[in-house]
Scaffold this motif. Structure first.
Motif, PDB file in Angstrom:
ATOM      1  N   MET A   1      34.617  37.798  34.353  1.00 24.05           N
ATOM      2  CA  MET A   1      34.895  36.544  35.288  1.00 24.05           C
ATOM      3  C   MET A   1      34.348  37.319  36.470  1.00 24.05           C
ATOM      4  O   MET A   1      34.597  38.518  37.197  1.00 24.05           O
ATOM      5  N   PHE A   2      33.173  36.782  36.996  1.00 20.77           N
ATOM      6  CA  PHE A   2      32.229  37.606  38.705  1.00 20.77           C
ATOM      7  C   PHE A   2      32.007  39.075  38.234  1.00 20.77           C
ATOM      8  O   PHE A   2      33.115  39.718  39.249  1.00 20.77           O
ATOM      9  N   GLY A   3      31.618  39.302  37.350  1.00 23.92           N
ATOM     10  CA  GLY A   3      31.477  40.972  37.210  1.00 23.92           C
ATOM     11  C   GLY A   3      32.497  41.773  37.105  1.00 23.92           C
ATOM     12  O   GLY A   3      32.469  43.055  36.737  1.00 23.92           O
ATOM     13  N   GLY A   4      34.490  41.184  36.961  1.00 22.85           N
ATOM     14  CA  GLY A   4      35.247  41.974  36.505  1.00 22.85           C
ATOM     15  C   GLY A   4      35.767  41.258  34.993  1.00 22.85           C
ATOM     16  O   GLY A   4      34.977  41.005  34.414  1.00 22.85           O
ATOM     17  N   TYR A   5      36.771  41.543  35.018  1.00 24.37           N
ATOM     18  CA  TYR A   5      37.475  40.292  33.807  1.00 24.37           C
ATOM     19  C   TYR A   5      38.807  40.608  34.585  1.00 24.37           C
ATOM     20  O   TYR A   5      39.129  40.563  35.276  1.00 24.37           O
ATOM     21  N   GLY A   6      39.482  38.789  33.937  1.00 19.39           N
ATOM     22  CA  GLY A   6      40.271  38.420  34.029  1.00 19.39           C
ATOM     23  C   GLY A   6      41.114  38.543  32.608  1.00 19.39           C
ATOM     24  O   GLY A   6      41.119  38.471  31.786  1.00 19.39           O
ATOM     25  N   LEU A   7      42.938  39.326  32.986  1.00 20.78           N
ATOM     26  CA  LEU A   7      43.315  38.917  31.822  1.00 20.78           C
ATOM     27  C   LEU A   7      43.881  38.356  31.532  1.00 20.78           C
ATOM     28  O   LEU A   7      45.483  37.934  32.447  1.00 20.78           O
TER      29      LEU A   7
ATOM     30  N   LEU B   1      43.446  41.180  37.140  1.00 24.42           N
ATOM     31  CA  LEU B   1      42.310  41.246  37.106  1.00 24.42           C
ATOM     32  C   LEU B   1      41.496  42.712  37.407  1.00 24.42           C
ATOM     33  O   LEU B   1      42.319  43.516  38.118  1.00 24.42           O
ATOM     34  N   TRP B   2      40.771  42.812  36.535  1.00 26.76           N
ATOM     35  CA  TRP B   2      40.083  44.251  36.887  1.00 26.76           C
ATOM     36  C   TRP B   2      38.417  44.001  37.162  1.00 26.76           C
ATOM     37  O   TRP B   2      38.176  43.450  37.050  1.00 26.76           O
ATOM     38  N   ASP B   3      38.171  45.250  38.108  1.00 26.43           N
ATOM     39  CA  ASP B   3      36.946  45.122  38.213  1.00 26.43           C
ATOM     40  C   ASP B   3      35.996  46.827  38.304  1.00 26.43           C
ATOM     41  O   ASP B   3      37.558  47.193  38.067  1.00 26.43           O
ATOM     42  N   ALA B   4      35.609  46.710  38.850  1.00 29.12           N
ATOM     43  CA  ALA B   4      35.102  48.294  37.765  1.00 29.12           C
ATOM     44  C   ALA B   4      36.180  48.843  38.442  1.00 29.12           C
ATOM     45  O   ALA B   4      36.232  50.858  37.889  1.00 29.12           O
ATOM     46  N   ALA B   5      36.651  49.556  40.015  1.00 33.76           N
ATOM     47  CA  ALA B   5      37.648  50.307  40.738  1.00 33.76           C
ATOM     48  C   ALA B   5      38.895  50.111  40.220  1.00 33.76           C
ATOM     49  O   ALA B   5      39.006  51.162  40.703  1.00 33.76           O
ATOM     50  N   ALA B   6      39.363  49.083  40.029  1.00 30.24           N
ATOM     51  CA  ALA B   6      40.893  49.375  39.606  1.00 30.24           C
ATOM     52  C   ALA B   6      41.074  47.757  38.800  1.00 30.24           C
ATOM     53  O   ALA B   6      40.715  46.904  39.304  1.00 30.24           O
ATOM     54  N   LEU B   7      42.689  48.403  38.781  1.00 34.19           N
ATOM     55  CA  LEU B   7      43.402  46.493  38.298  1.00 34.19           C
ATOM     56  C   LEU B   7      44.185  46.567  39.182  1.00 34.19           C
ATOM     57  O   LEU B   7      44.689  46.904  39.572  1.00 34.19           O
TER      58      LEU B   7
END
Length: 105
Positions: A17-23, A32-38
């Motif tokens: 989702m949106f360039g990252g991931y929902g867990l 929510l995980w994006d390229a920078a952090a959880l």
């Protein structure tokens, strides 16, 4: 690491989702995980605990310039083992559960 912390609750699954991931745990978004952090899910009961640790909430800037702050707080760099992460992961799972319950009322 979330899967190890929450193994007794179910399977943690990612969704792009949106360039990252929902867990998700049992169809409830817990992180929510994006390229920078959880970031872990919070609610009014748990957000103050994360804030007291000096952890920032997830935020993003819209094209209009407005900053949106979401109910997910960054995971501390010190929570680097399942033992240190587990209490916080459980808080996220409970916050997600309460959120869904309040919507279904």
């Amino acid at each position: 690491m979330l899967q190890a912390c929450l193994a007794d609750r179910g399977e943690v699954r990612p969704r792009a989702m949106f360039g990252g991931y929902g867990l998700y745990l049992d169809d409830q978004m817990i992180a929510l995980w994006d390229a920078a952090a959880l970031y872990l899910k919070t609610d009014p009961l748990t957000a103050p605990l994360f804030a007291a640790e000096g952890l920032p909430p997830f935020s993003y800037r819209k094209a209009t310039g407005t900053v949106t702050v979401m109910s997910y707080y960054r995971v501390s760099d010190t929570w680097d083992t399942p033992d240190t992460m587990e209490p916080w992961a459980n808080l996220a799972a409970e916050a997600a559960k309460r959120s869904v319950e309040s919507i279904n009322k």
